[in-house]
Design an enzyme around this catalytic site. Structure first.
Site, PDB file in Angstrom:
ATOM      1  N   GLY A   1      -5.525  -8.214 -38.066  1.00  6.52           N
ATOM      2  CA  GLY A   1      -6.455  -7.357 -38.867  1.00  6.52           C
ATOM      3  C   GLY A   1      -7.429  -7.116 -38.014  1.00  6.52           C
ATOM      4  O   GLY A   1      -7.846  -6.864 -36.934  1.00  6.52           O
ATOM      5  N   GLY A   2      -9.055  -7.764 -38.843  1.00 11.14           N
ATOM      6  CA  GLY A   2      -9.763  -7.629 -38.459  1.00 11.14           C
ATOM      7  C   GLY A   2     -10.421  -8.103 -36.944  1.00 11.14           C
ATOM      8  O   GLY A   2     -11.404  -7.845 -36.343  1.00 11.14           O
TER       9      GLY A   2
ATOM     10  N   GLU B   1       4.814   0.517 -11.210  1.00 10.66           N
ATOM     11  CA  GLU B   1       6.262  -0.072 -10.685  1.00 10.66           C
ATOM     12  C   GLU B   1       6.771   1.746 -10.817  1.00 10.66           C
ATOM     13  O   GLU B   1       7.452   1.849 -11.648  1.00 10.66           O
ATOM     14  CB  GLU B   1       6.730  -1.096 -10.647  1.00 10.66           C
ATOM     15  CG  GLU B   1       5.965  -2.591 -10.691  1.00 10.66           C
ATOM     16  CD  GLU B   1       6.286  -2.620  -9.686  1.00 10.66           C
ATOM     17  OE1 GLU B   1       7.243  -1.500  -8.632  1.00 10.66           O
ATOM     18  OE2 GLU B   1       5.563  -3.799  -9.204  1.00 10.66           O
TER      19      GLU B   1
ATOM     20  N   THR C   1      -2.819  -3.859  -5.661  1.00 14.05           N
ATOM     21  CA  THR C   1      -3.030  -5.931  -5.842  1.00 14.05           C
ATOM     22  C   THR C   1      -3.019  -6.285  -4.620  1.00 14.05           C
ATOM     23  O   THR C   1      -1.906  -6.533  -3.945  1.00 14.05           O
ATOM     24  CB  THR C   1      -1.779  -5.468  -7.455  1.00 14.05           C
ATOM     25  OG1 THR C   1      -2.082  -4.539  -8.134  1.00 14.05           O
ATOM     26  CG2 THR C   1      -2.288  -6.817  -7.475  1.00 14.05           C
TER      27      THR C   1
ATOM     28  N   SER D   1       3.673   8.911  -8.523  1.00 15.03           N
ATOM     29  CA  SER D   1       5.280   8.933  -8.741  1.00 15.03           C
ATOM     30  C   SER D   1       5.844   9.963  -7.024  1.00 15.03           C
ATOM     31  O   SER D   1       7.038   9.629  -6.882  1.00 15.03           O
ATOM     32  CB  SER D   1       5.460  10.033  -9.581  1.00 15.03           C
ATOM     33  OG  SER D   1       4.728   9.119 -10.870  1.00 15.03           O
TER      34      SER D   1
ATOM     35  N   THR E   1       0.381   4.233  -3.016  1.00 14.68           N
ATOM     36  CA  THR E   1       0.147   4.688  -3.879  1.00 14.68           C
ATOM     37  C   THR E   1      -1.259   5.362  -3.187  1.00 14.68           C
ATOM     38  O   THR E   1      -1.627   4.778  -3.050  1.00 14.68           O
ATOM     39  CB  THR E   1      -0.200   4.382  -4.874  1.00 14.68           C
ATOM     40  OG1 THR E   1       0.760   3.590  -6.218  1.00 14.68           O
ATOM     41  CG2 THR E   1      -0.840   5.067  -5.718  1.00 14.68           C
TER      42      THR E   1
ATOM     43  N   GLY F   1       0.937  -0.920  -0.166  1.00 12.83           N
ATOM     44  CA  GLY F   1       0.171   0.385   0.265  1.00 12.83           C
ATOM     45  C   GLY F   1       0.920   0.705  -0.325  1.00 12.83           C
ATOM     46  O   GLY F   1       0.854   1.946   1.198  1.00 12.83           O
TER      47      GLY F   1
ATOM     48  N   SER G   1       7.110   5.843 -17.245  1.00 17.12           N
ATOM     49  CA  SER G   1       8.136   5.624 -17.936  1.00 17.12           C
ATOM     50  C   SER G   1       8.626   6.619 -17.784  1.00 17.12           C
ATOM     51  O   SER G   1       9.558   6.919 -18.368  1.00 17.12           O
ATOM     52  CB  SER G   1       7.095   5.478 -19.901  1.00 17.12           C
ATOM     53  OG  SER G   1       7.046   3.941 -20.097  1.00 17.12           O
TER      54      SER G   1
ATOM     55  N   ARG H   1      -2.251 -17.962 -42.466  1.00 19.04           N
ATOM     56  CA  ARG H   1      -3.451 -17.634 -42.529  1.00 19.04           C
ATOM     57  C   ARG H   1      -2.740 -16.878 -44.000  1.00 19.04           C
ATOM     58  O   ARG H   1      -2.189 -16.301 -43.971  1.00 19.04           O
ATOM     59  CB  ARG H   1      -3.491 -15.595 -41.676  1.00 19.04           C
ATOM     60  CG  ARG H   1      -4.891 -14.802 -42.499  1.00 19.04           C
ATOM     61  CD  ARG H   1      -6.638 -15.100 -41.753  1.00 19.04           C
ATOM     62  NE  ARG H   1      -6.941 -14.115 -42.561  1.00 19.04           N
ATOM     63  CZ  ARG H   1      -7.600 -14.146 -43.685  1.00 19.04           C
ATOM     64  NH1 ARG H   1      -7.140 -15.094 -44.462  1.00 19.04           N
ATOM     65  NH2 ARG H   1      -8.643 -13.079 -44.202  1.00 19.04           N
TER      66      ARG H   1
END
Length: 388
Positions: free
Chosen positions: A345-346, A369, A158, A132, A126, A124, A372, A271
């Site tokens: 693709g689709g 964690e 989590t 940050s 955040t 615990g 970036s 494919r």
């Protein structure tokens, strides 16, 4: 000089991959759709020894190295990011603080069940206004009648509300330092403590089979011996844990990228379009070739960082290696998910294929964690740049 894992690590990888493909992969889509946390499968991972990898034998673990943990996280994450994250957080964030700073009594009380996968622990740190900027925590704890009385809230935690969660370690402001800055300490709060409430789970973009909750503490009382480590060193402790967690999250990212590569490669071979496999087209083949390069680069950075930790290299060196691994591997994972979806693709937009799940799961890897941007800040400062 070698750029390969040991034969023992590769043999261990084969064991974990066999388990992941047999016990996790066939169910991952269903768990994701139902937002189901598979307790029995998590406990099976415990019986395989995955949660106790870096835990000494005296506390119920196998006394293995951090590299082995990264191998396990990568292989689980290759088929299911949610369970890969469950393992990563359970060991790096749940077990790690107690293993690193717990007293003998705390280790003997909590670690055996955690190492066996019979229990999970949350981390615990955040808060709504403290992500940050971890030192900006507003959760407070004061001593009264030989107890810590905790008040505040945490978010995005989590493994905090599963049926087998046994505790959450939280940072809390326990006073003020002489210079006026907050004194932050770490405190173990067992599940079921009166005043400790696990709020309803989040509705998330991805990681649907992973357990994530906000937490509130209203006069939650725990004995004073639940202080973890020295008073006032909570931020120092948790930031050290995050350095190690970033290596583990890089391994999770490599797992996702490898899963995307495997799926895209198989699809490009099978494919057909205009009478030939789509992989015969340079436009597809070159994307997959680039994907192979990024997977290998991310893996090398990740295991270099893990090796630095296992070798007991200086903390600054591990911090730098962890930041580079996490930054590159997480961004490579996001690109891999995008590339694999494009190759399909689709069909890549349809939930019947794993690349759709990987696409949703990937983005958080650039955030959890440490974002970036934080990783780039760590790297820039290590280079001697006066960046703030």
């Amino acid at each position: 000089m070698t750029f390969e894992l040991s034969p023992e690590h590769e043999a261990f990888r084969a064991v974990v991959r066999e388990f992941a493909e047999a016990e996790i992969a066939p169910h991952a889509a269903d768990w994701d759709e139902r937002h189901h946390f598979p307790v029995e499968t998590v406990q099976a991972m415990g019986k395989l020894g995955l949660f106790g990898l870096p835990v000494p034998e005296e506390y119920g673990g196998s006394g293995g190295d951090f590299t082995s943990l990264c191998v396990a996280i990568e292989e689980i994450g290759r088929v299911d990011q949610s369970l890969g994250l469950t393992l990563e957080a359970a060991v790096g964030l749940g077990i790690g603080p107690i293993l690193s700073w717990g007293t003998q009594e705390q280790k003997q009380r909590w670690l055996p069940d955690l190492a066996a996968g019979a229990a999970l622990a949350g981390f615990g740190l955040t808060e709504a206004e403290s992500g940050s900027d971890a030192a900006a925590t507003k959760t407070r704890a004061v001593v009264a009648d030989d107890h810590w009385v905790v008040n505040g809230s945490k978010q995005f935690i989590t493994n905090s509300g599963t049926p087998i969660t046994s505790l959450v370690t939280v940072t809390a402001r326990t006073g003020d330092l002489p210079d006026g800055s907050p004194e932050i300490s770490a405190i173990i709060v067992p599940s079921g403590t009166p005043g400790f409430v696990v709020e309803p789970a989040y509705r998330k973009l991805g990681w649907h089979a992973s357990d994530t909750h906000p937490l509130t503490f209203t006069d939650a009382r725990v004995p004073v011996d639940h202080l973890l480590g020295r008073r006032g060193e909570g931020i120092k402790q948790f930031l050290a844990i995050l350095d190690h967690g970033r290596i583990a999250l890089a391994a999770l990212s490599v797992g996702l990228a490898q899963g995307c590569l495997d799926a895209a490669l198989d699809y490009a071979k099978s494919r057909t379009s205009f009478g030939k496999p789509i992989g015969a087209n340079q436009g597809v083949a070159f994307q997959i070739a680039d994907l192979q390069v990024s997977v290998e680069a991310g893996r090398l950075l990740t295991y270099k960082a893990a090796a630095a930790k296992d070798a007991g290299r200086p903390a600054a060196e591990v911090k730098r290696a962890a930041a580079m691994a996490k930054l590159f591997a997480s961004e490579a994972a996001v690109s891999a998910a995008r590339t694999a979806t494009q190759v399909f693709g689709g069909y890549g937009f349809m939930e019947e294929y794993p690349v759709a799940r990987f696409y949703r799961d990937a983005k958080i890897l650039e955030i959890g964690e440490g974002t970036s941007e934080i990783q780039r800040l760590v790297i820039a400062r290590d280079l001697g740049l006066p960046v703030r």
